[in-house]
Design a protein around this motif. Sequence first.
Motif, short mmCIF file in Angstrom:
data_model
loop_
_atom_site.label_atom_id
_atom_site.label_comp_id
_atom_site.label_asym_id
_atom_site.label_seq_id
_atom_site.Cartn_x
_atom_site.Cartn_y
_atom_site.Cartn_z
N VAL A 151 0.84 -1.21 0.00
CA VAL A 151 0.00 0.00 0.00
C VAL A 151 0.87 1.25 0.00
N GLU A 152 1.92 1.29 0.81
CA GLU A 152 2.79 2.46 0.87
C GLU A 152 3.53 2.68 -0.45
N ALA A 153 3.93 1.61 -1.11
CA ALA A 153 4.64 1.74 -2.38
C ALA A 153 3.73 2.32 -3.46
N HIS A 154 2.48 1.88 -3.51
CA HIS A 154 1.57 2.39 -4.53
C HIS A 154 1.13 3.82 -4.21
N ASN A 155 1.04 4.19 -2.95
CA ASN A 155 0.75 5.58 -2.61
C ASN A 155 1.91 6.49 -3.00
N ALA A 156 3.14 6.01 -2.81
CA ALA A 156 4.31 6.80 -3.24
C ALA A 156 4.37 6.91 -4.76
N LEU A 157 3.90 5.87 -5.47
CA LEU A 157 3.88 5.92 -6.93
C LEU A 157 2.89 6.96 -7.44
N THR A 158 1.71 7.05 -6.82
CA THR A 158 0.71 8.04 -7.25
C THR A 158 1.17 9.46 -6.94
N GLN A 159 1.98 9.64 -5.89
CA GLN A 159 2.49 10.96 -5.52
C GLN A 159 3.83 11.27 -6.17
N PHE A 160 4.40 10.34 -6.93
CA PHE A 160 5.69 10.49 -7.60
C PHE A 160 6.80 10.82 -6.59
N TYR A 174 11.49 -1.29 -9.46
CA TYR A 174 11.27 0.15 -9.66
C TYR A 174 11.02 0.52 -11.12
N PRO A 175 11.86 0.08 -12.09
CA PRO A 175 11.56 0.45 -13.49
C PRO A 175 10.27 -0.13 -14.01
N GLU A 176 9.86 -1.28 -13.52
CA GLU A 176 8.60 -1.87 -13.98
C GLU A 176 7.40 -1.05 -13.51
N MET A 177 7.50 -0.44 -12.32
CA MET A 177 6.38 0.34 -11.80
C MET A 177 6.33 1.74 -12.42
N THR A 178 7.47 2.31 -12.76
CA THR A 178 7.51 3.70 -13.24
C THR A 178 7.60 3.82 -14.75
N ARG A 179 7.71 2.72 -15.48
CA ARG A 179 7.87 2.81 -16.94
C ARG A 179 6.58 3.29 -17.59
N GLY A 180 6.70 4.36 -18.37
CA GLY A 180 5.56 4.88 -19.12
C GLY A 180 4.62 5.76 -18.32
N TYR A 183 3.97 11.17 -18.28
CA TYR A 183 2.95 12.17 -18.58
C TYR A 183 1.55 11.69 -18.21
N LYS A 184 1.46 10.81 -17.23
CA LYS A 184 0.17 10.26 -16.84
C LYS A 184 -0.15 10.62 -15.38
N THR A 185 -1.42 10.60 -15.06
CA THR A 185 -1.90 10.83 -13.70
C THR A 185 -2.54 9.54 -13.19
N ILE A 186 -2.08 9.07 -12.03
CA ILE A 186 -2.54 7.80 -11.48
C ILE A 186 -3.34 8.07 -10.22
N ARG A 187 -4.51 7.48 -10.16
CA ARG A 187 -5.36 7.55 -8.96
C ARG A 187 -5.61 6.12 -8.49
N TRP A 188 -5.04 5.78 -7.35
CA TRP A 188 -5.15 4.42 -6.81
C TRP A 188 -5.51 4.51 -5.34
N SER A 189 -6.34 3.57 -4.90
CA SER A 189 -6.73 3.55 -3.48
C SER A 189 -7.01 2.11 -3.07
N PHE A 190 -6.64 1.81 -1.83
CA PHE A 190 -6.89 0.48 -1.24
C PHE A 190 -8.11 0.60 -0.34
N ILE A 191 -9.18 -0.14 -0.69
CA ILE A 191 -10.44 -0.01 0.04
C ILE A 191 -10.48 -0.94 1.24
N LEU A 227 -8.54 1.83 -9.35
CA LEU A 227 -7.43 2.33 -10.15
C LEU A 227 -7.97 3.09 -11.34
N ALA A 228 -7.41 4.28 -11.55
CA ALA A 228 -7.76 5.09 -12.70
C ALA A 228 -6.50 5.78 -13.21
#
Length: 315
Positions: A151-160, A174-180, A183-191, A227-228
Amino acid sequence: MAMPMRRTLVALHRATCRRLTNAEVSLDVRHPGPLFLPVRTKKRYFIPPAVGMKTKMEGFTEAKARAAGIVGKQENIERPINISCTAGVFDPYVPPEGDARLSTLSKEGLKQRAEQIRQSATSQLAIRKIKEHDSLFKTRDFAERAQEIFVEAHNALTQFNKEKLHSLVTERCYPEMTRGNRYKTIRWSFIESLEPPRVVHARCTDMVAKGNVYGQVTVRMHSRQTLAIYDRFGRLMLGSEEQPKDVLEYLVIERHLVNPYGRWRLHGKIVPSWAPAKDPIIKTVMILGPKLRPGEEFDALNHEVPKPAAVQWYK
């Protein structure tokens, strides 16, 4: 009166000059030569060599050195390696088909449970080896800690947040998560977590040298997430922020056990072969309109959008 005074002064002057001349001859005193000051000439600019002359000069120099009997130093091509993590998942866990769908009371569910018990013998040996280096390791607490890392890793990814993301994932993940995602905006949340996470697989191996031990633990996590992903124009490419989905994931957490300052980090995910295909990504494309003459107006109702031609892609 004036004339005798003048004659006396001239005679004294001549006598003084003779004495000084005689003294210089006796002492061999020489007058310094004239000083030459350097004058700055015209500034000369650097003229680069012609194209291809550098390679020719290098080859000529090497041939000249060989002819003279000089043996040059052999150049070894070295590639840097990172020993803080492994390059992949060794002995990956094979998820049973229909996991999270079959009941343990059914016939297929009982077969899967029996197969997991057989494969747990190797995992128990690996867990004992992990506990030798990490005395605080416990399978029950580790599953919850792995979910927190996820959860912490994906929150850090959405906040860059690159610094925090580097501390939570390995250099291979790390490169697999940040590749591409530039110029995108990621919205992710753990319910919520539909099932409590649990450790299903554990392995230990040596790399580079004997005793350099790495530990990998696979955690099964069944949760509900949203995820959006939006492109640089703000248009939705994938997923939805309002529609949650049930996600079954197998997380691989790794640690360099020999390093006393090492920590457990997200190393990758295991995607089973029977997993359903992902939703296609909606891309924003530009559709060319008709060419208008000066004074004409574009009528969107009467304009037909041309369909793109079929293109065959080769792998």
